[in-house]
Scaffold this motif. Structure first.
Motif, PDB file in Angstrom:
ATOM      1  N   ASP A 165       0.825  -1.215   0.000  1.00 16.95           N
ATOM      2  CA  ASP A 165       0.000   0.000   0.000  1.00 16.95           C
ATOM      3  C   ASP A 165       0.855   1.259   0.000  1.00 16.95           C
ATOM      4  N   ILE A 166       2.046   1.189   0.586  1.00 16.46           N
ATOM      5  CA  ILE A 166       2.953   2.339   0.553  1.00 16.46           C
ATOM      6  C   ILE A 166       3.389   2.624  -0.876  1.00 16.46           C
ATOM      7  N   VAL A 167       3.672   1.557  -1.634  1.00 14.86           N
ATOM      8  CA  VAL A 167       4.044   1.723  -3.043  1.00 14.86           C
ATOM      9  C   VAL A 167       2.905   2.385  -3.815  1.00 14.86           C
ATOM     10  N   SER A 168       1.669   1.988  -3.508  1.00 16.61           N
ATOM     11  CA  SER A 168       0.514   2.618  -4.164  1.00 16.61           C
ATOM     12  C   SER A 168       0.440   4.102  -3.811  1.00 16.61           C
ATOM     13  N   GLY A 169       0.756   4.439  -2.553  1.00 18.39           N
ATOM     14  CA  GLY A 169       0.777   5.842  -2.156  1.00 18.39           C
ATOM     15  C   GLY A 169       1.871   6.625  -2.857  1.00 18.39           C
ATOM     16  N   LEU A 170       3.030   6.001  -3.037  1.00 15.87           N
ATOM     17  CA  LEU A 170       4.120   6.650  -3.765  1.00 15.87           C
ATOM     18  C   LEU A 170       3.736   6.865  -5.234  1.00 15.87           C
ATOM     19  N   LYS A 171       3.017   5.908  -5.794  1.00  8.73           N
ATOM     20  CA  LYS A 171       2.560   6.032  -7.178  1.00  8.73           C
ATOM     21  C   LYS A 171       1.599   7.203  -7.331  1.00  8.73           C
ATOM     22  N   GLN A 172       0.702   7.348  -6.358  1.00  6.87           N
ATOM     23  CA  GLN A 172      -0.223   8.481  -6.399  1.00  6.87           C
ATOM     24  C   GLN A 172       0.533   9.794  -6.227  1.00  6.87           C
ATOM     25  N   GLY A 173       1.538   9.783  -5.347  1.00  2.92           N
ATOM     26  CA  GLY A 173       2.350  10.979  -5.163  1.00  2.92           C
ATOM     27  C   GLY A 173       3.087  11.375  -6.424  1.00  2.92           C
ATOM     28  N   TRP A 174       3.528  10.369  -7.200  1.00  2.00           N
ATOM     29  CA  TRP A 174       4.197  10.651  -8.468  1.00  2.00           C
ATOM     30  C   TRP A 174       3.268  11.374  -9.430  1.00  2.00           C
ATOM     31  N   SER A 175       2.016  10.946  -9.505  1.00  2.00           N
ATOM     32  CA  SER A 175       1.065  11.597 -10.412  1.00  2.00           C
ATOM     33  C   SER A 175       0.826  13.047 -10.000  1.00  2.00           C
ATOM     34  N   PHE A 176       0.744  13.301  -8.697  1.00  2.00           N
ATOM     35  CA  PHE A 176       0.568  14.678  -8.229  1.00  2.00           C
ATOM     36  C   PHE A 176       1.823  15.503  -8.499  1.00  2.00           C
ATOM     37  N   ALA A 177       2.996  14.879  -8.363  1.00  2.00           N
ATOM     38  CA  ALA A 177       4.244  15.585  -8.644  1.00  2.00           C
ATOM     39  C   ALA A 177       4.321  15.984 -10.113  1.00  2.00           C
ATOM     40  N   TRP A 178       3.877  15.113 -10.996  1.00  2.00           N
ATOM     41  CA  TRP A 178       3.904  15.391 -12.436  1.00  2.00           C
ATOM     42  C   TRP A 178       2.994  16.560 -12.774  1.00  2.00           C
ATOM     43  N   ARG A 179       1.801  16.579 -12.171  1.00  2.00           N
ATOM     44  CA  ARG A 179       0.879  17.686 -12.416  1.00  2.00           C
ATOM     45  C   ARG A 179       1.447  18.999 -11.877  1.00  2.00           C
ATOM     46  N   ALA A 180       2.053  18.930 -10.705  1.00  2.00           N
ATOM     47  CA  ALA A 180       2.651  20.136 -10.126  1.00  2.00           C
ATOM     48  C   ALA A 180       3.793  20.655 -10.996  1.00  2.00           C
ATOM     49  N   LEU A 181       4.570  19.734 -11.564  1.00  2.00           N
ATOM     50  CA  LEU A 181       5.664  20.137 -12.449  1.00  2.00           C
ATOM     51  C   LEU A 181       5.140  20.913 -13.643  1.00  2.00           C
ATOM     52  N   MET A 182       4.079  20.418 -14.267  1.00  2.99           N
ATOM     53  CA  MET A 182       3.520  21.106 -15.431  1.00  2.99           C
ATOM     54  C   MET A 182       2.991  22.481 -15.043  1.00  2.99           C
ATOM     55  N   ALA A 183       2.358  22.565 -13.870  1.00  8.70           N
ATOM     56  CA  ALA A 183       1.840  23.858 -13.418  1.00  8.70           C
ATOM     57  C   ALA A 183       2.972  24.852 -13.214  1.00  8.70           C
ATOM     58  N   GLY A 184       4.086  24.387 -12.626  1.00  6.96           N
ATOM     59  CA  GLY A 184       5.210  25.269 -12.389  1.00  6.96           C
ATOM     60  C   GLY A 184       5.894  25.708 -13.671  1.00  6.96           C
ATOM     61  N   GLU A 185       6.072  24.785 -14.598  1.00 11.48           N
ATOM     62  CA  GLU A 185       6.782  25.107 -15.840  1.00 11.48           C
ATOM     63  C   GLU A 185       5.945  25.975 -16.764  1.00 11.48           C
ATOM     64  N   MET A 186       4.647  25.848 -16.697  1.00 12.65           N
ATOM     65  CA  MET A 186       3.792  26.635 -17.580  1.00 12.65           C
ATOM     66  C   MET A 186       3.795  28.119 -17.225  1.00 12.65           C
ATOM     67  N   LEU A 187       4.168  28.443 -15.990  1.00  8.98           N
ATOM     68  CA  LEU A 187       4.205  29.843 -15.580  1.00  8.98           C
ATOM     69  C   LEU A 187       5.633  30.348 -15.438  1.00  8.98           C
ATOM     70  N   SER A 188       6.592  29.597 -15.967  1.00 14.79           N
ATOM     71  CA  SER A 188       7.989  29.999 -15.884  1.00 14.79           C
ATOM     72  C   SER A 188       8.595  30.000 -17.270  1.00 14.79           C
ATOM     73  N   ALA A 189       9.566  30.857 -17.471  1.00 12.78           N
ATOM     74  CA  ALA A 189      10.203  30.963 -18.785  1.00 12.78           C
ATOM     75  C   ALA A 189      11.326  29.946 -18.967  1.00 12.78           C
ATOM     76  N   THR A 190      11.549  29.100 -17.971  1.00 12.14           N
ATOM     77  CA  THR A 190      12.633  28.133 -18.041  1.00 12.14           C
ATOM     78  C   THR A 190      12.283  26.991 -18.990  1.00 12.14           C
ATOM     79  N   LYS A 191      13.288  26.250 -19.416  1.00 13.44           N
ATOM     80  CA  LYS A 191      13.079  25.155 -20.347  1.00 13.44           C
ATOM     81  C   LYS A 191      12.342  24.007 -19.665  1.00 13.44           C
ATOM     82  N   GLY A 192      11.516  23.318 -20.447  1.00 17.54           N
ATOM     83  CA  GLY A 192      10.773  22.186 -19.926  1.00 17.54           C
ATOM     84  C   GLY A 192       9.556  21.910 -20.788  1.00 17.54           C
ATOM     85  N   LEU A 193       8.896  20.785 -20.521  1.00 20.85           N
ATOM     86  CA  LEU A 193       7.719  20.417 -21.304  1.00 20.85           C
ATOM     87  C   LEU A 193       6.592  21.432 -21.126  1.00 20.85           C
TER      88      LEU A 193
END
Length: 244
Positions: A165-193
């Protein structure tokens, strides 16, 4: 699915004229744009920058989230008083933290890392907490009957039982991290997806937007297949939960 996509494009754009090409792209245009982004190294540079950030931010969130999760599960006082706060913060969209990130760290790598950490830490903490709480009490009573005490109960009984179940929690955390990354990069002029995605939006190039979206989906599937799916499979095999 690609054929259906092309059929909808032909029907809506070429035949009926309901949509415009700059509003709904064809798979051929998206594929051509993706090839162009790969050839001029735009996509490789963006993927490299994004993966570096998410690995760094997600690693930090694992350390913090696992620590918080164990603490909440261990101490009832923290569970009653801090637990609801963690749950409330987890439901808060990560983009809400962007003003704080910009004020504290400026438009820099630090602000994006902060958003990733804050976006995934609470999901990991909640996953770890419920993983420990859902361990069968019979395991703990049996361990105590056999003489296990103190830390051994955690390291040899609770943690191994909660690990799937901890692995499942880490997997969910990864999905939230990915969404947060896109939110951060979309409002920054730095390189990234996220930045490549915003360039496509600013140029009204819907093909580039969809190409980046497809890239994000493929990267997410690859990480799930190569890391989390293997971990879950190993856990199921170790605990005899395979259905084969």
């Amino acid at each position: 699915m690609i054929l259906i996509w092309e059929g909808i494009y032909k029907l809506g754009v070429d035949i009926l004229g309901i949509c415009k090409p700059y509003v709904f792209p064809s798979p051929i245009d998206v594929f051509s744009t993706l090839i162009g982004l790969i050839k001029d190294n735009t996509m490789s540079v963006a993927i490299g920058a994004s993966m570096k950030r998410i690995v760094m931010g997600y690693s930090i969130s694992i350390v913090i989230g696992v620590t918080i999760g164990f603490a909440i599960a261990k101490f009832k006082y923290l569970e009653e008083n801090v637990g609801p706060l963690i749950l409330g913060l987890q439901t808060l969209p990560s983009i809400c933290w962007l003003p704080f990130a910009i004020l504290w760290f400026g438009l820099s790598e630090g602000s994006i890392i902060f958003v990733i950490v804050i976006g995934s830490t609470f999901a990991v903490a909640i996953g770890v907490k419920y993983a420990i709480k859902n361990v069968n009490p019979l395991y703990i009573r049996a361990a105590k009957t056999m003489g296990a005490k103190g830390g051994k109960i955690y390291t040899q009984v609770i943690l191994p039982a909660a690990l799937p179940d901890i692995v499942s929690g880490l997997k969910q955390g990864w999905s939230f991290a990915w969404r947060a990354l896109m939110a951060g990069e979309m409002l920054s002029a730095t390189k990234g997806l996220g930045q490549v995605l915003m360039v496509g939006r600013d140029l009204a190039d819907i093909s580039q937007v969809v190409a980046v979206m497809i890239t994000i989906i493929v990267l997410g599937l690859l990480v799930d297949k190569l890391i989390f799916e293997r971990l879950e499979k190993n856990m199921r095999h170790r605990w005899g939960l395979d259905r084969t």
